[in-house]
Design a protein around this motif. Structure first.
Motif, PDB file in Angstrom:
ATOM      1  N   UNK A 166       0.845  -1.194   0.000  1.00  0.00           N
ATOM      2  CA  UNK A 166       0.000   0.000   0.000  1.00  0.00           C
ATOM      3  C   UNK A 166       0.881   1.245   0.000  1.00  0.00           C
ATOM      4  N   UNK A 167       0.672   2.161  -0.962  1.00  0.00           N
ATOM      5  CA  UNK A 167       1.514   3.367  -0.997  1.00  0.00           C
ATOM      6  C   UNK A 167       1.094   4.383   0.057  1.00  0.00           C
ATOM      7  N   UNK A 168       2.072   4.935   0.749  1.00  0.00           N
ATOM      8  CA  UNK A 168       1.842   6.060   1.654  1.00  0.00           C
ATOM      9  C   UNK A 168       2.354   7.295   0.932  1.00  0.00           C
ATOM     10  N   UNK A 169       1.435   8.184   0.577  1.00  0.00           N
ATOM     11  CA  UNK A 169       1.771   9.307  -0.292  1.00  0.00           C
ATOM     12  C   UNK A 169       2.120  10.548   0.519  1.00  0.00           C
ATOM     13  N   UNK A 170       2.827  11.463  -0.127  1.00  0.00           N
ATOM     14  CA  UNK A 170       3.240  12.687   0.545  1.00  0.00           C
ATOM     15  C   UNK A 170       2.120  13.711   0.595  1.00  0.00           C
ATOM     16  N   UNK A 177       2.915  11.746  -4.938  1.00  0.00           N
ATOM     17  CA  UNK A 177       4.157  10.971  -4.917  1.00  0.00           C
ATOM     18  C   UNK A 177       4.148  10.010  -3.727  1.00  0.00           C
ATOM     19  N   UNK A 178       4.713   8.835  -3.956  1.00  0.00           N
ATOM     20  CA  UNK A 178       4.778   7.822  -2.910  1.00  0.00           C
ATOM     21  C   UNK A 178       6.010   8.041  -2.044  1.00  0.00           C
ATOM     22  N   UNK A 207       5.465   8.978   8.372  1.00  0.00           N
ATOM     23  CA  UNK A 207       4.099   9.465   8.178  1.00  0.00           C
ATOM     24  C   UNK A 207       3.796   9.593   6.694  1.00  0.00           C
ATOM     25  N   UNK A 208       2.552   9.342   6.330  1.00  0.00           N
ATOM     26  CA  UNK A 208       2.134   9.461   4.941  1.00  0.00           C
ATOM     27  C   UNK A 208       0.629   9.318   4.821  1.00  0.00           C
ATOM     28  N   UNK A 209       0.106   9.702   3.668  1.00  0.00           N
ATOM     29  CA  UNK A 209      -1.332   9.629   3.406  1.00  0.00           C
ATOM     30  C   UNK A 209      -1.667   8.319   2.710  1.00  0.00           C
TER      31      UNK A 209
END
Length: 220
Positions: A166-170, A177-178, A207-209
């Motif tokens: 699962x990508x955690x995006x900025x 962006x991942x 941390x990431x979205x």
């Protein structure tokens, strides 16, 4: 009676909790707040090769039965198979993390002891030392219940990653962006939300979205 109290307690915590997450593959209502039902559901997901959902329901079962050896052992085994690191619970955490219903009863008994002791001291000066001991015991029981609540509160904001890589995006947009990727069955803390994205923090401090649909809340 005890199962009803557990359901009320967890439901109340859910109403006071953090961001709302999507709830994939919901169990039948009768199993939702049953440790045995959640444990059996987690076993079925583990056998089906779905470690994310298995960890999610083991975590939910562990909330209701934190001292259940089978639940904790299977949870550790699934995490190990998914190569997800775990943190051993501290000694105080193991003592204070009682079943929610038991913690509620302990707090109730503590309040009764304190109230009865204070009232009895006003009515009669006899047995003052014994009454003081009862009051101190009541305060200790209340403190244990408060400790249990404080330990449970962070779980209100925990979620399990249900999709591998699962990508955690900025930023909270689908094409952002991942920053890093999360493995399935990883437990994270939700700190904020924006539309269909949740801001998460890993145990390593990253941390990431993350898309809301890729996470399952430990407290439904």
């Amino acid at each position: 009676m005890r199962r009803a109290m557990i359901a009320v307690l967890i439901a109340g915590l859910a109403l006071c909790g953090g961001p709302t997450l999507s709830q994939p593959s919901q169990p039948p209502p009768q199993a939702r707040y049953s440790a045995d039902g959640l444990y059996n559901l987690a076993n079925s997901y583990a056998r089906a090769g779905k470690p994310g959902l298995a960890v999610l329901y083991y975590e939910r079962a562990a909330l209701l039965a934190p001292d259940d050896e089978d639940i904790n052992a299977n949870l550790e085994n699934v995490r190990a198979a998914a190569h997800v690191p775990t943190e051993p619970r501290q000694r105080f955490t193991r003592i204070a993390a009682a079943r929610p219903a038991l913690a509620a009863w302990i707090g109730f008994v503590g309040v009764v002891l304190v109230g009865a002791g204070l009232l009895a001291r006003r009515i009669t000066p006899r047995f003052r030392r014994l009454l003081t001991c009862g009051i101190l015991l009541g305060i200790a029981l209340i403190a244990l219940t408060v400790s249990n609540a404080l330990l449970l509160w962070p779980r209100m904001h925990e979620a399990v990653v249900l999709i591998d890589q699962t990508p955690a995006r900025v930023s909270p947009v689908p094409m952002g962006d991942t920053g890093f990727v999360l493995s399935e069955a990883t437990t994270v803390t939700v700190t904020a939300e924006h539309e269909d994205f949740l801001l998460i923090r890993t145990r390593e401090g990253l941390s990431g979205w993350v898309a809301r649909s890729n996470l399952g809340a430990v407290v439904p």
